[in-house]
Scaffold this active site. Structure first.
Site, PDB file in Angstrom:
ATOM      1  N   LYS A  91       0.828  -1.416  -0.061  1.00  0.00           N
ATOM      2  CA  LYS A  91       0.004  -0.088  -0.230  1.00  0.00           C
ATOM      3  C   LYS A  91       0.857   1.100   0.049  1.00  0.00           C
ATOM      4  O   LYS A  91       0.645   1.872  -0.880  1.00  0.00           O
ATOM      5  CB  LYS A  91      -1.084  -0.063   1.278  1.00  0.00           C
ATOM      6  CG  LYS A  91      -2.050  -0.795   1.206  1.00  0.00           C
ATOM      7  CD  LYS A  91      -2.953  -0.231   0.574  1.00  0.00           C
ATOM      8  CE  LYS A  91      -4.121  -1.907   0.043  1.00  0.00           C
ATOM      9  NZ  LYS A  91      -5.281  -1.326  -1.099  1.00  0.00           N
ATOM     10  N   GLU A 113      -9.557   6.134   3.068  1.00  0.00           N
ATOM     11  CA  GLU A 113     -10.395   5.299   3.243  1.00  0.00           C
ATOM     12  C   GLU A 113      -9.600   3.807   3.816  1.00  0.00           C
ATOM     13  O   GLU A 113      -8.436   4.157   3.641  1.00  0.00           O
ATOM     14  CB  GLU A 113     -12.013   5.127   2.181  1.00  0.00           C
ATOM     15  CG  GLU A 113     -10.978   4.250   1.715  1.00  0.00           C
ATOM     16  CD  GLU A 113      -9.741   3.994   0.762  1.00  0.00           C
ATOM     17  OE1 GLU A 113      -9.415   5.665   0.734  1.00  0.00           O
ATOM     18  OE2 GLU A 113      -9.313   3.877  -0.091  1.00  0.00           O
ATOM     19  N   SER A 379       1.459  -9.918  -0.414  1.00  0.00           N
ATOM     20  CA  SER A 379       1.039  -8.462  -1.100  1.00  0.00           C
ATOM     21  C   SER A 379       1.285  -7.417   0.199  1.00  0.00           C
ATOM     22  O   SER A 379       1.651  -6.409   0.850  1.00  0.00           O
ATOM     23  CB  SER A 379      -0.531  -7.943  -1.301  1.00  0.00           C
ATOM     24  OG  SER A 379      -1.188  -8.759  -0.525  1.00  0.00           O
TER      25      SER A 379
END
Lengths: 394, 262
Positions: A91, A113, A379
């Site tokens: 991220k 968010e 990830s």
């Protein structure tokens, strides 16, 4: 050759994308649309972005040959170690890019968010790095199931606001963040965490995340002599790690692209988040994509054990990959993902995030040649999911 | 002679203090849609804006989202709404009031955009407000369908909308232009001095359409200050709030409207 990477000027990938936004958002989104490509191509931007990715995030992340898994599946499996990024997931690639963009747009207040909390933590982190005010919207239900990430965001100086409307998860946190942006049209930049939202967000997030596949190509070339894998596998909620892992392989038809969605209790159980299987074309959060909805066009509340995949839509880039058949969409249930998480932990000494575990679960649904080169985008790391894993071990 | 829509006629006959009241279809009870419309019309409201509830209403604040959730639980849908509206123009009290449907793009798309326009026009609806239908899509795809069915389409403008864009949205709109009083979701408290400056600016732009002001209009004072520089105003959240606690819809709606325009 068909271009799967670049949307049209209006933000369309095939029939999906666009900017279905109320006029109250127009000025903000238009400012971003007009400037994002120019800013992203400025040499000083590229320099700052690459330096932070290297020295702060810790890139390039390793491409690790998973020998025991390779042996088990009688093929060659590499893991792209996004779990080793600072903050524990891919991220941050996007939040670094967007905070630099926000700075250049003169914005002083950042909103985001978050579902699993990884994007919230990654946003809070870059805001601390740059000394900018940070507000993160998070579904009330997710705040409960991701307590460690809530604590991390607070420690990093962010304000976490619970989204109490609707299903109280990622979809509703996104609604609240968009409303916040409507109410603060001048000083605020909205750092969307996935390849969703109105154009240009899907494109700009995909571009920031595309560093993943850029590195995979170089690393594969070094390790195998070929820069293309035969398979690239990633989990898809909104689809940001998948977009990044697929990006530089999208226009190479010989690479099999495999997206793994969260089936929850099972695709047809009524408790699922497998959007490509259950969704129809529709509009959510400002873009047209595949969307889980009723016949009346009301958005259906999805279910997944993994908060990061608990989203009723997918990014328009992925919807187009699905519709054109460019990518194969598979799904893994909560149980399959949990089993995969324990299996990978024991086989490779890596505890994956629950989201990522879905990508590993797909290995059992595929068959490989011995000569295949399979890359799985790992990830995120599983620390945030220890609570869930501990319950399983009871 | 140029054909004039019902909404254009309303503004032709009344150039000032036009009152448009918003409410959510199927709220507070599923079958309240027509009684609420009737009471509004009898109370002297010029235009009625019927909200088609949506699970994810981005442009709306908590009051309207809450009413939408309740209406959906009550069983409201576009299909149900058209069924309720069938024949409403035959009711003498509702024959002349302007009726606009407001809703989000997704439910309309699922219903079928063209079918939606056909059915809206055939039950007697005059115009549409779809805030997340952007002007690009309107020009490329949807505008011609809306026009074909004789419906007005109303675009929103905000204080952030550039002058050039206001003119463009005005040129695409028919019926009226919806001036959002500040860049905000519905139902918030607005600073009305800033709003007045903005409305004065709009007034000097020599627009094709009459202008109604929405967002933050809640009582006589805010209604009249909005009307000073516009043709009228829209009341939404304040009416929904009041509607949610009414025992007798017909008398209490009359009281509510009287307090605004009286």
């Amino acid at each position: 050759m068909k271009d799967f990477q670049q949307p049209t000027e209006q933000g369309y990938y095939g029939q999906f994308g666009g900017a279905y936004i109320p006029e109250m958002l127009h000025a903000n989104v238009e400012e971003l649309r007009q400037q994002y490509l120019t800013i992203m191509h400025e040499p000083s931007f590229i320099k700052d972005f690459e330096l932070l990715l290297k020295d702060y995030v810790g890139r390039p992340t390793p491409l690790f040959l998973a020998e025991r898994l390779s042996k088990q599946y009688n093929t060659t499996i590499y893991l792209k170690r996004e779990d080793l990024c600072h903050t524990g997931a891919h991220k941050i690639n996007n939040t670094i890019g967007q905070i630099l963009l926000a700075e250049r747009l003169g914005k002083t207040r950042i909103i985001a968010e978050t579902g699993a909390g990884q994007h919230g933590v990654a946003t809070a982190t870059v805001c601390a790095l740059k000394g900018l005010e940070c507000i993160v919207y998070m579904g009330e239900k997710d705040i409960e199931r991701q307590a460690p990430n809530v604590a991390r965001m607070k420690m990093l100086g962010a304000k976490v606001i619970p989204a109490t409307s609707g299903s109280k998860t990622l979809k509703d946190a996104t609604n609240e963040a968009i409303r916040d942006w409507i109410n603060h049209p001048h000083n605020t930049h909205y750092i969307i965490g996935s390849v969703v939202g109105p154009h240009p967000y899907p494109d700009l997030v995909a571009k920031f995340q595309s560093v993943i596949s850029k590195e995979i190509k170089l690393q594969l070339k070094e390790k195998t002599g070929h820069e293309l894998p035969t398979h690239i596998i990633a989990c898809v909620g909104g689809g940001s790690n998948a977009a990044g892992a697929f990006y530089h392989f999208l226009n190479a038809p010989e690479v099999k692209i495999i997206a793994v969605e969260a089936a929850g209790h099972g695709v047809n159980s009524g408790m699922s988040a497998a959007t490509s299987q259950l969704g129809k074309p529709g509009i959510l959060h400002g873009s047209k994509s595949l969307l889980m909805q009723t016949d009346d066009g009301q958005v259906v509340e999805p279910h997944s054990i993994s908060a990061g995949l608990d989203y009723p839509g997918i990014g328009p880039l992925h919807a187009n990959l699905f519709e054109t058949g460019r990518a194969t969409f598979l799904s893994a249930t909560d149980e399959e993902a949990l089993n995969a998480a324990f299996h990978v932990s024991k086989m490779e000494g890596i505890i994956p995030a629950l989201e990522t575990a879905h990508a590993f679960a797909a290995l059992d649904q595929l068959s490989f040649q011995q000569s295949d080169i399979v890359v799985i985008c790992l990830s995120g790391r599983g620390d945030k999911d220890l609570g869930t894993y501990m319950q399983v071990m009871k | 002679m140029i054909h004039m829509s019902r909404i254009q006629n309303i503004f032709n006959q009344k150039k000032q203090n036009v009152l448009n009241v918003y409410f959510t279809a199927g709220y507070p009870q599923l079958t309240d849609t027509l009684p609420v419309m009737k009471s509004l019309a009898l109370s002297g409201v010029d235009l009625i804006e019927i909200g088609m509830p949506y699970s994810d209403p981005l442009a709306d604040g908590p009051v309207i989202q809450d009413s939408s959730s309740k209406a959906l639980l009550n069983g409201m849908s576009i299909q149900a709404l058209f069924k309720q509206l069938e024949g409403f123009r035959k009711d003498h009290d509702l024959a002349n009031v302007g009726v606009v449907l407001m809703g989000y793009m997704n439910p309309v798309l699922q219903y079928g955009f063209e079918k939606f326009c056909t059915d809206a026009a055939s039950v007697g609806v005059d115009g549409l407000i779809i805030p997340d239908l952007p002007e690009y899509e309107f020009e490329e795809v949807y505008g011609s369908i809306i026009k074909k069915h004789g419906l007005d389409f109303i675009f929103l403008v905000t204080p952030e909308t550039t002058e050039e864009r206001v003119h463009k949205l005005d040129a695409l709109s028919t019926g009226f232009l919806y001036a959002v009083s500040s860049s905000a979701t519905t139902g918030g408290d607005k600073d009305f001095t800033a709003v007045e400056t903005y409305l004065q600016k709009l007034q000097q732009m020599d627009l094709n359409n009459p202008v109604l002001v929405g967002f933050g209009i809640k009582d006589k004072t805010t209604f009249h200050s909005a009307c000073k520089h516009a043709n009228g105003a829209i009341i939404g959240s304040a009416f929904i709030q009041s509607l949610s606690s009414m025992n007798n819809i017909s008398t209490e709606i009359k009281d509510f409207v009287n307090k605004i325009i009286g």
